[in-house]
Write an enzyme that holds these catalytic residues in place. Structure first.
Site, PDB file in Angstrom:
ATOM      1  CD  GLU A 112      35.360   8.758 -18.058  1.00  0.00           C
ATOM      2  OE1 GLU A 112      34.635   9.575 -18.615  1.00  0.00           O
ATOM      3  OE2 GLU A 112      36.507   9.039 -17.620  1.00  0.00           O
ATOM      4  CB  CYS A 132      27.006   5.555 -21.355  1.00  0.00           C
ATOM      5  SG  CYS A 132      27.980   5.916 -22.821  1.00  0.00           S
ATOM      6  CD  GLU A 135      23.009   7.734 -21.185  1.00  0.00           C
ATOM      7  OE1 GLU A 135      24.120   7.405 -20.678  1.00  0.00           O
ATOM      8  OE2 GLU A 135      22.900   8.665 -21.992  1.00  0.00           O
ATOM      9  CB  CYS A 137      26.496   8.033 -26.932  1.00  0.00           C
ATOM     10  SG  CYS A 137      26.497   6.352 -26.291  1.00  0.00           S
ATOM     11  CB  CYS A 197      23.030   5.185 -24.466  1.00  0.00           C
ATOM     12  SG  CYS A 197      24.460   4.883 -23.406  1.00  0.00           S
TER      13      CYS A 197
END
Ligand code: ZN
Length: 159
Positions: free
Chosen positions: A64, A73, A75, A112, A115
Site C-alpha cells: 500500500e 495488490c 496478485e 479485484c 488483477c
C-alpha cells in the site's frame, strides 16, 4: 433478441488436506507472503503465490501507499515480478489468501478487476490456463482458469 447465460464451474474444498501436496504448498506460500504485506492503511494483508511450470513458487503481497492508487495488490506484485524475472516461464496456478486486522482470513476473498485483467494477460501470453486457488476462512475455491473470473473480458482479440 437472444438471452444468453454464462456459467462458471469451480471446486470448493472444506479442508486444505483435500488438495494435492503441491497445491497445499502453494497456499502455504501465499499465507506466508500475506504476513509480510505492507498494509498500514487497510490493515488487510493479502498474499499471493504463483506455481511456475518448473514447480518453483513466486510469492507477492499487497504493497500500500499513502497515495492509494500507487499501491499494488498481492496478485499483481507476484505476477509482475514473475514476468519480469522469468519471462519464458509459464504460470500454472495462483493462490491468494488474506489476513484481516485480527489475523483472520476473509470469508469471501476475490481478486479485484485489475488483477483479473492482469492474470488474463499472463494466461494469454502463454496460451495456457492459470488455475486460481482462493483461500477463504472456511473453504478453498479452485477456479479452472482466468476467463471464469472475467467473462466477456477485454483481451488482445478485442482490438
Ligand atoms: Zn487486485
Amino acid at each position: 433478441m437472444i438471452k444468453k447465460t454464462i456459467e462458471i464451474g469451480y471446486t470448493e474444498y472444506s479442508d486444505i488436506k483435500e488438495l494435492p501436496e503441491k497445491q497445499q504448498n502453494l497456499i502455504f506460500a501465499a499465507r506466508k507472503a500475506a504476513k509480510n504485506a505492507y498494509a498500514p492503511y487497510s490493515h488487510f494483508k493479502v498474499g499471493a503465490a504463483l506455481l511456475m511450470e518448473d514447480n518453483s513458487v513466486i510469492s507477492g503481497n499487497n504493497q500500500e501507499n499513502a497515495s492509494s492508487p500507487v499501491g499494488s495488490c498481492a496478485e499483481r506484485t507476484a505476477l509482475y515480478w514473475a514476468n519480469a524475472n522469468f519471462p519464458e516461464k509459464k504460470i500454472l496456478a495462483i493462490a491468494v489468501t488474506s489476513l484481516d486486522k485480527g489475523g483472520k482470513k476473509a470469508k469471501h476473498l476475490s481478486p479485484c478487476g485489475l488483477c483479473r485483467q492482469s492474470m488474463l494477460e499472463s494466461q494469454q501470453r502463454f496460451s495456457s490456463p492459470i488455475k486460481v486457488f482462493i483461500d477463504n476462512r472456511d473453504h478453498i475455491l479452485e477456479i479452472p482458469d482466468i476467463e471464469s473470473l472475467l467473462p466477456l473480458s477485454f483481451s488482445n482479440t478485442s482490438m
